[in-house]
Scaffold this active site. Sequence first.
Site, PDB file in Angstrom:
ATOM      1  N   HIS A   1     100.233 -13.285  -9.363  1.00  0.00           N
ATOM      2  CA  HIS A   1      99.727 -13.983  -8.191  1.00  0.00           C
ATOM      3  C   HIS A   1      99.276 -12.946  -7.177  1.00  0.00           C
ATOM      4  O   HIS A   1      99.886 -11.886  -7.065  1.00  0.00           O
ATOM      5  CB  HIS A   1     100.824 -14.866  -7.578  1.00  0.00           C
ATOM      6  CG  HIS A   1     100.280 -15.914  -6.672  1.00  0.00           C
ATOM      7  ND1 HIS A   1      99.987 -15.669  -5.372  1.00  0.00           N
ATOM      8  CD2 HIS A   1      99.938 -17.207  -6.913  1.00  0.00           C
ATOM      9  CE1 HIS A   1      99.491 -16.767  -4.833  1.00  0.00           C
ATOM     10  NE2 HIS A   1      99.450 -17.711  -5.742  1.00  0.00           N
TER      11      HIS A   1
ATOM     12  N   ASP B   1     101.193 -22.635 -11.946  1.00  0.00           N
ATOM     13  CA  ASP B   1     100.385 -23.197 -13.022  1.00  0.00           C
ATOM     14  C   ASP B   1     101.042 -23.080 -14.386  1.00  0.00           C
ATOM     15  O   ASP B   1     100.668 -23.766 -15.331  1.00  0.00           O
ATOM     16  CB  ASP B   1      99.018 -22.498 -13.079  1.00  0.00           C
ATOM     17  CG  ASP B   1      98.201 -22.822 -11.856  1.00  0.00           C
ATOM     18  OD1 ASP B   1      98.219 -23.990 -11.456  1.00  0.00           O
ATOM     19  OD2 ASP B   1      97.566 -21.912 -11.315  1.00  0.00           O
TER      20      ASP B   1
HETATM   21  N1  ACO Z   1      98.412 -10.736 -17.667  1.00  0.00           N
HETATM   22  C1  ACO Z   1      98.363  -9.413 -17.908  1.00  0.00           C
HETATM   23  N2  ACO Z   1      98.160  -8.463 -16.948  1.00  0.00           N
HETATM   24  C2  ACO Z   1      97.989  -8.890 -15.692  1.00  0.00           C
HETATM   25  C3  ACO Z   1      98.019 -10.262 -15.362  1.00  0.00           C
HETATM   26  C4  ACO Z   1      98.239 -11.192 -16.390  1.00  0.00           C
HETATM   27  N3  ACO Z   1      98.273 -12.497 -16.139  1.00  0.00           N
HETATM   28  N4  ACO Z   1      97.812 -10.417 -14.024  1.00  0.00           N
HETATM   29  C5  ACO Z   1      97.659  -9.175 -13.534  1.00  0.00           C
HETATM   30  N5  ACO Z   1      97.769  -8.247 -14.549  1.00  0.00           N
HETATM   31  C6  ACO Z   1      97.743  -6.786 -14.388  1.00  0.00           C
HETATM   32  C7  ACO Z   1      96.321  -6.289 -14.158  1.00  0.00           C
HETATM   33  O1  ACO Z   1      95.686  -5.954 -15.374  1.00  0.00           O
HETATM   34  C8  ACO Z   1      96.593  -5.088 -13.286  1.00  0.00           C
HETATM   35  O2  ACO Z   1      97.061  -4.038 -14.112  1.00  0.00           O
HETATM   36  P1  ACO Z   1      96.702  -2.483 -13.766  1.00  0.00           P
HETATM   37  O3  ACO Z   1      97.325  -2.223 -12.424  1.00  0.00           O
HETATM   38  O4  ACO Z   1      97.302  -1.717 -14.891  1.00  0.00           O
HETATM   39  O5  ACO Z   1      95.196  -2.417 -13.737  1.00  0.00           O
HETATM   40  C9  ACO Z   1      97.770  -5.499 -12.403  1.00  0.00           C
HETATM   41  O6  ACO Z   1      98.472  -6.472 -13.197  1.00  0.00           O
HETATM   42  C10 ACO Z   1      97.366  -6.122 -11.071  1.00  0.00           C
HETATM   43  O7  ACO Z   1      96.497  -7.231 -11.324  1.00  0.00           O
HETATM   44  P2  ACO Z   1      95.242  -7.647 -10.413  1.00  0.00           P
HETATM   45  O8  ACO Z   1      94.274  -8.391 -11.276  1.00  0.00           O
HETATM   46  O9  ACO Z   1      94.751  -6.445  -9.670  1.00  0.00           O
HETATM   47  O10 ACO Z   1      95.937  -8.616  -9.367  1.00  0.00           O
HETATM   48  P3  ACO Z   1      95.195  -9.642  -8.449  1.00  0.00           P
HETATM   49  O11 ACO Z   1      96.072  -9.870  -7.287  1.00  0.00           O
HETATM   50  O12 ACO Z   1      93.781  -9.225  -8.192  1.00  0.00           O
HETATM   51  O13 ACO Z   1      95.112 -10.962  -9.364  1.00  0.00           O
HETATM   52  C11 ACO Z   1      95.667 -12.998 -10.425  1.00  0.00           C
HETATM   53  C12 ACO Z   1      95.992 -12.024  -9.275  1.00  0.00           C
HETATM   54  C13 ACO Z   1      94.158 -13.342 -10.412  1.00  0.00           C
HETATM   55  C14 ACO Z   1      96.431 -14.312 -10.204  1.00  0.00           C
HETATM   56  C15 ACO Z   1      96.048 -12.345 -11.768  1.00  0.00           C
HETATM   57  O14 ACO Z   1      97.445 -12.056 -11.799  1.00  0.00           O
HETATM   58  C16 ACO Z   1      95.674 -13.194 -12.989  1.00  0.00           C
HETATM   59  O15 ACO Z   1      94.544 -13.098 -13.485  1.00  0.00           O
HETATM   60  N6  ACO Z   1      96.612 -14.051 -13.497  1.00  0.00           N
HETATM   61  C17 ACO Z   1      96.308 -14.981 -14.566  1.00  0.00           C
HETATM   62  C18 ACO Z   1      95.543 -16.194 -14.029  1.00  0.00           C
HETATM   63  C19 ACO Z   1      96.424 -17.147 -13.253  1.00  0.00           C
HETATM   64  O16 ACO Z   1      97.517 -17.505 -13.686  1.00  0.00           O
HETATM   65  N7  ACO Z   1      95.899 -17.601 -12.098  1.00  0.00           N
HETATM   66  C20 ACO Z   1      96.586 -18.593 -11.256  1.00  0.00           C
HETATM   67  C21 ACO Z   1      97.027 -17.991  -9.967  1.00  0.00           C
HETATM   68  S1  ACO Z   1      97.992 -19.119  -9.062  1.00  0.00           S
HETATM   69  C22 ACO Z   1      96.858 -20.143  -8.351  1.00  0.00           C
HETATM   70  O17 ACO Z   1      95.736 -19.837  -8.081  1.00  0.00           O
HETATM   71  C23 ACO Z   1      97.342 -21.458  -8.046  1.00  0.00           C
END
Ligand code: ACO
Length: 430
Positions: free
Chosen positions: A308, A365
């Site tokens: 998140h 979610d």
């Molecule tokens: N699975 C695997 N790796 C992940 C995931 C995941 N679900 N989420 C983040 N990471 C990793 C990234 O690859 C990154 O790794 P790195 O530092 O080695 O490059 C690190 O964790 C940070 O991730 P970011 O994408 O920079 O975090 P950001 O805050 O931009 O994204 C987000 C948050 C979009 C929710 C992300 O965690 C994601 O894509 N999750 C899956 C989709 C999801 O469940 N979305 C619902 C969110 S809740 C809502 O909107 C109601």
Amino acid sequence: MPETAKIILDGTEYELPVMTGSEGEKAIDISKLRDLTGHITLDIGYKNTGATTSGITFLDGELGILRHRGYSIEDLAEKASYLEVAYLLLNGTLPTKAQYTDFEDKIKEHTLVNEGLEGMFKAFPTGSHPMGQLISMTSALSLFYPKSLNPHRDDEAVNRTVLRLLAKMPTICAMIYKKRHGHPIVYPKNSLDYVSNYLNMTFGQVTMDNYTPDPVIVDAMNKLLILHADHEQNCSASTVRMVGSSQANLYSSTAAGIAALWGPLHGGANQEVLEMLELIRQDGGNVAKWVAKAKDKNDNFRLMGFGHRVYKNFDPRARIIKKTCDDVLNKLGIHDPVLEIAKQLEEAALTDPYFIERKLYPNVDFYSGIIYRAIGFPTDFFTVLFAMGRLPGWISQWQEMRKEKQPIARPRQIYVGEPPRPFVFMNDRG
Ligand code: ACO
């Protein structure tokens, strides 16, 4: 002495005001930075930028706190009805009994939609995504209420639009469901409460008068809607505020919010979670393999429902919903094989250093889809339910922006393209 921040640029020191929120959060007010220094700030994805002050929702991602108008999400989910929370978000206080009855009665006055709206379904291709339909239908409402087009014309018209939206959203969502199944539409039954009426319009049938939704399902739906009701300046709420800042009407601003919610990185994740769990199950249920894929930087696969932008400890909504999920499945006696996969995935991810180091926890979610599936909703309908829940949040955010007469939202950029170059006629371009 008010707190200030100092910034030194090209040897000159500038002082900027520091603002403290009511929960002690700090912000450097950079609104005059460009005038003072010629510099802007750069923050792609607004990861560290406050776009507004707000009195609606407080969220502490490190401590896993979520409060609406000062009330904890735990208390609201346990003790309030969804309409009470909607009233709270919109008005700032919990309603008295009389205020609640008045609010509910006024909503009931508007539960029908113009019959003309049904004609839109003829234009949608068979099997088209319910979120695409919901965006179109919400936007189309503005065409039926031309007096609502100017949000600054009169407060009375705006208040009516708020009630209309809250009243018609369940009707429209249920219509989309019915049309998908080729079934006749079930009209609203105003003797029912908001949630039961929605369930009746969805799962009841015109040929049956006696559909009574299971109280376990009504309770679960009520909680799910509350848990989704607002979440401060997230992608869709910011979109609603941004579109509304150009003084676009509330129907269009809400339709834009629904569009933003549809994306798989936001509300669309609930559909993706279930599809992912299904995929893992069909692939033989090897959870370790899929966790490894999620960690592999050369693989685009991510564990949907994990991580998140703001919660870096736990998502308080996920805790509440996990319990609701167990309750619903136990009480309905459902043994869902994807739930087993979900549990294994959760355990594997929570003990894996990759997820621990990056503070990736199950979000709201991750569990909501499992409940929706148990209730009987098709996977591609999950995000519609999220949109229905989020509606009072979007409206409250839009109202706050409008009442504070906030300026049109218009971020700046740093241009990194080509320097000036002379035009070359096509024949001379080689
Ligand atoms: N699975 C695997 N790796 C992940 C995931 C995941 N679900 N989420 C983040 N990471 C990793 C990234 O690859 C990154 O790794 P790195 O530092 O080695 O490059 C690190 O964790 C940070 O991730 P970011 O994408 O920079 O975090 P950001 O805050 O931009 O994204 C987000 C948050 C979009 C929710 C992300 O965690 C994601 O894509 N999750 C899956 C989709 C999801 O469940 N979305 C619902 C969110 S809740 C809502 O909107 C109601």
